[in-house]
Design a protein around this motif. Sequence first.
Motif, mmCIF file in Angstrom:
data_model
loop_
_atom_site.group_PDB
_atom_site.id
_atom_site.type_symbol
_atom_site.label_atom_id
_atom_site.label_comp_id
_atom_site.label_asym_id
_atom_site.label_seq_id
_atom_site.Cartn_x
_atom_site.Cartn_y
_atom_site.Cartn_z
ATOM 1 N N ALA A 162 0.821 -1.213 0.000
ATOM 2 C CA ALA A 162 0.000 0.000 0.000
ATOM 3 C C ALA A 162 0.854 1.262 0.000
ATOM 4 O O ALA A 162 0.332 2.361 -0.226
ATOM 5 C CB ALA A 162 -0.932 -0.001 1.212
ATOM 6 N N TYR A 163 2.158 1.113 0.241
ATOM 7 C CA TYR A 163 3.034 2.271 0.402
ATOM 8 C C TYR A 163 3.810 2.578 -0.869
ATOM 9 O O TYR A 163 4.077 1.699 -1.695
ATOM 10 C CB TYR A 163 4.007 2.040 1.560
ATOM 11 N N ALA A 164 4.186 3.846 -0.988
ATOM 12 C CA ALA A 164 4.967 4.300 -2.130
ATOM 13 C C ALA A 164 5.867 5.443 -1.693
ATOM 14 O O ALA A 164 5.642 6.083 -0.661
ATOM 15 C CB ALA A 164 4.055 4.762 -3.269
ATOM 16 N N LEU A 165 6.900 5.673 -2.495
ATOM 17 C CA LEU A 165 7.732 6.859 -2.357
ATOM 18 C C LEU A 165 7.399 7.822 -3.478
ATOM 19 O O LEU A 165 7.265 7.411 -4.638
ATOM 20 C CB LEU A 165 9.214 6.492 -2.428
ATOM 21 N N THR A 166 7.262 9.095 -3.128
ATOM 22 C CA THR A 166 7.044 10.141 -4.122
ATOM 23 C C THR A 166 8.209 11.116 -4.043
ATOM 24 O O THR A 166 8.398 11.791 -3.023
ATOM 25 C CB THR A 166 5.727 10.883 -3.880
ATOM 26 N N PHE A 167 8.980 11.188 -5.113
ATOM 27 C CA PHE A 167 10.172 12.032 -5.143
ATOM 28 C C PHE A 167 9.802 13.464 -5.508
ATOM 29 O O PHE A 167 8.796 13.717 -6.169
ATOM 30 C CB PHE A 167 11.184 11.492 -6.147
ATOM 31 N N GLU A 168 10.656 14.370 -5.117
ATOM 32 C CA GLU A 168 10.470 15.789 -5.438
ATOM 33 C C GLU A 168 10.525 16.022 -6.945
ATOM 34 O O GLU A 168 9.798 16.856 -7.485
ATOM 35 C CB GLU A 168 11.569 16.593 -4.743
ATOM 36 N N ALA A 169 11.392 15.310 -7.650
ATOM 37 C CA ALA A 169 11.583 15.466 -9.090
ATOM 38 C C ALA A 169 11.567 14.099 -9.754
ATOM 39 O O ALA A 169 11.655 13.062 -9.086
ATOM 40 C CB ALA A 169 12.911 16.176 -9.369
ATOM 41 N N GLU A 170 11.450 14.076 -11.055
ATOM 42 C CA GLU A 170 11.502 12.807 -11.774
ATOM 43 C C GLU A 170 12.894 12.198 -11.669
ATOM 44 O O GLU A 170 13.909 12.893 -11.795
ATOM 45 C CB GLU A 170 11.134 13.014 -13.245
ATOM 46 N N GLU A 171 12.932 10.893 -11.415
ATOM 47 C CA GLU A 171 14.194 10.163 -11.286
ATOM 48 C C GLU A 171 14.268 9.154 -12.424
ATOM 49 O O GLU A 171 13.689 8.081 -12.362
ATOM 50 C CB GLU A 171 14.268 9.473 -9.924
ATOM 51 N N LEU A 197 7.561 5.633 -6.876
ATOM 52 C CA LEU A 197 8.088 4.290 -6.703
ATOM 53 C C LEU A 197 7.118 3.494 -5.842
ATOM 54 O O LEU A 197 6.978 3.744 -4.638
ATOM 55 C CB LEU A 197 9.465 4.318 -6.031
ATOM 56 N N ALA A 198 6.415 2.541 -6.463
ATOM 57 C CA ALA A 198 5.532 1.647 -5.725
ATOM 58 C C ALA A 198 6.397 0.648 -4.970
ATOM 59 O O ALA A 198 7.277 0.005 -5.549
ATOM 60 C CB ALA A 198 4.588 0.930 -6.684
ATOM 61 N N LEU A 199 6.160 0.507 -3.684
ATOM 62 C CA LEU A 199 7.033 -0.295 -2.837
ATOM 63 C C LEU A 199 6.543 -1.740 -2.699
ATOM 64 O O LEU A 199 5.346 -1.988 -2.569
ATOM 65 C CB LEU A 199 7.137 0.337 -1.453
ATOM 66 N N ASN A 200 7.496 -2.655 -2.725
ATOM 67 C CA ASN A 200 7.249 -4.044 -2.374
ATOM 68 C C ASN A 200 8.580 -4.663 -1.988
ATOM 69 O O ASN A 200 9.651 -4.162 -2.359
ATOM 70 C CB ASN A 200 6.575 -4.811 -3.509
ATOM 71 N N GLU A 201 8.539 -5.752 -1.250
ATOM 72 C CA GLU A 201 9.767 -6.349 -0.736
ATOM 73 C C GLU A 201 10.698 -6.834 -1.843
ATOM 74 O O GLU A 201 11.919 -6.839 -1.678
ATOM 75 C CB GLU A 201 9.432 -7.488 0.211
ATOM 76 N N ALA A 202 10.144 -7.242 -2.978
ATOM 77 C CA ALA A 202 10.969 -7.789 -4.058
ATOM 78 C C ALA A 202 11.959 -6.765 -4.607
ATOM 79 O O ALA A 202 12.980 -7.148 -5.191
ATOM 80 C CB ALA A 202 10.070 -8.299 -5.189
ATOM 81 N N LEU A 203 11.684 -5.474 -4.435
ATOM 82 C CA LEU A 203 12.596 -4.441 -4.914
ATOM 83 C C LEU A 203 13.991 -4.595 -4.328
ATOM 84 O O LEU A 203 14.982 -4.187 -4.944
ATOM 85 C CB LEU A 203 12.062 -3.050 -4.552
ATOM 86 N N PHE A 204 14.085 -5.167 -3.124
ATOM 87 C CA PHE A 204 15.352 -5.193 -2.404
ATOM 88 C C PHE A 204 15.978 -6.585 -2.371
ATOM 89 O O PHE A 204 16.912 -6.828 -1.607
ATOM 90 C CB PHE A 204 15.135 -4.653 -0.982
ATOM 91 N N ALA A 205 15.468 -7.480 -3.220
ATOM 92 C CA ALA A 205 16.009 -8.833 -3.266
ATOM 93 C C ALA A 205 17.469 -8.840 -3.702
ATOM 94 O O ALA A 205 18.247 -9.724 -3.307
ATOM 95 C CB ALA A 205 15.173 -9.704 -4.203
ATOM 96 N N ALA A 206 17.858 -7.878 -4.514
ATOM 97 C CA ALA A 206 19.245 -7.771 -4.980
ATOM 98 C C ALA A 206 19.972 -6.631 -4.272
ATOM 99 O O ALA A 206 20.814 -5.952 -4.845
ATOM 100 C CB ALA A 206 19.287 -7.572 -6.489
ATOM 101 N N ASP A 207 19.663 -6.416 -3.008
ATOM 102 C CA ASP A 207 20.295 -5.399 -2.173
ATOM 103 C C ASP A 207 19.687 -4.019 -2.437
ATOM 104 O O ASP A 207 18.575 -3.907 -2.951
ATOM 105 C CB ASP A 207 21.816 -5.383 -2.368
ATOM 106 N N ALA A 208 20.408 -2.969 -2.061
ATOM 107 C CA ALA A 208 19.876 -1.607 -2.056
ATOM 108 C C ALA A 208 19.622 -1.086 -3.470
ATOM 109 O O ALA A 208 20.259 -1.505 -4.443
ATOM 110 C CB ALA A 208 20.843 -0.673 -1.339
ATOM 111 N N LEU A 209 18.684 -0.140 -3.556
ATOM 112 C CA LEU A 209 18.515 0.678 -4.751
ATOM 113 C C LEU A 209 19.353 1.936 -4.532
ATOM 114 O O LEU A 209 19.184 2.636 -3.526
ATOM 115 C CB LEU A 209 17.053 1.063 -4.943
#
Length: 295
Positions: A162-171, A197-209
């Motif tokens: 249900a969570y997301a990150l919203t950045f100040e500018a386009e990345e 950025l829609a958040l889910n645990e799979a994003l971090f399977a290969a370590d940090a973004l």
Amino acid sequence: MSSDDADGHGFSGPGLSARVLAQGAELCALRDGTGRDYLWPAEAVWPRHAPVLFPIVGRLRDDTLIHNGQSYRMTQHGFARDRRFAWVERSAAGCRLVLTDDAETRAVYPFAFRFEIAYAIAETTLQVTYSVTNTGEEVLPASMGAHPAFRWPLVPGEPKQAYALTFEAEETGPLRRVVSGLLTEADRPSPVAGRHLALNEALFAADALILEHPASRSVRFAAATGPSLTVSWDGFEQLGLWSRAGGDFLCIEPWRGMASPADFAGEFTRKPWLMLIPPGDSRSAVLRVTLGADA
């Protein structure tokens, strides 16, 4: 209102309270006016709250720092997070702590320094100022970073998706990859869609973004309803996002420096992304965490 003991200091403002430990100068609680704590409680899966990264961010190749032909063992993220800082000032609205070089630090990092961290509350914002001063007679090579871990979800029982990150500018740029703690080329496709950025645990399977050159200087962490927080920064140049399997937390990490490239070896002062601080000079950076009202 403040509360002191030898190990920690609690302080507050009208809509925010915090507590900082002398060990690692680490923030260990960040609560809104209702008492809701936004910070990860350092459970066993990752037993830290918000470690301070200094004098390196990330890992060195073979955990080895080479300076003037000598090798020193420096482990991931440096030693500051595991050292006890000295209190400089404690007040009802904040505190200031300092770490300076000594025989123990010089055994792994042969440089003179003063590293000061100041915490201050203004309304619903916690501001953290990191300052490094070169107190020696040669150039000081250093990195520093913030590593706060926020509860994810912010409200227990909500789905993480249900969570997301919203950045100040386009990345739009590609991300750096991390392999065995070291950086490879910036060739990882970014999961950020514009500013979202829609958040889910799979994003971090290969370590940090890792965003090497983020266009943004702030990012908001929230679900469609409920509490939110915004992390903003000045003086930091990179941004890391990280979580660990089994941990209900999200780390939002502004950095001034990164891990060594996988192919880098040699004199530490030539490592990419370091601050190279002349004798007598200082460098500073600021992190802000602003809590938002329930949507």
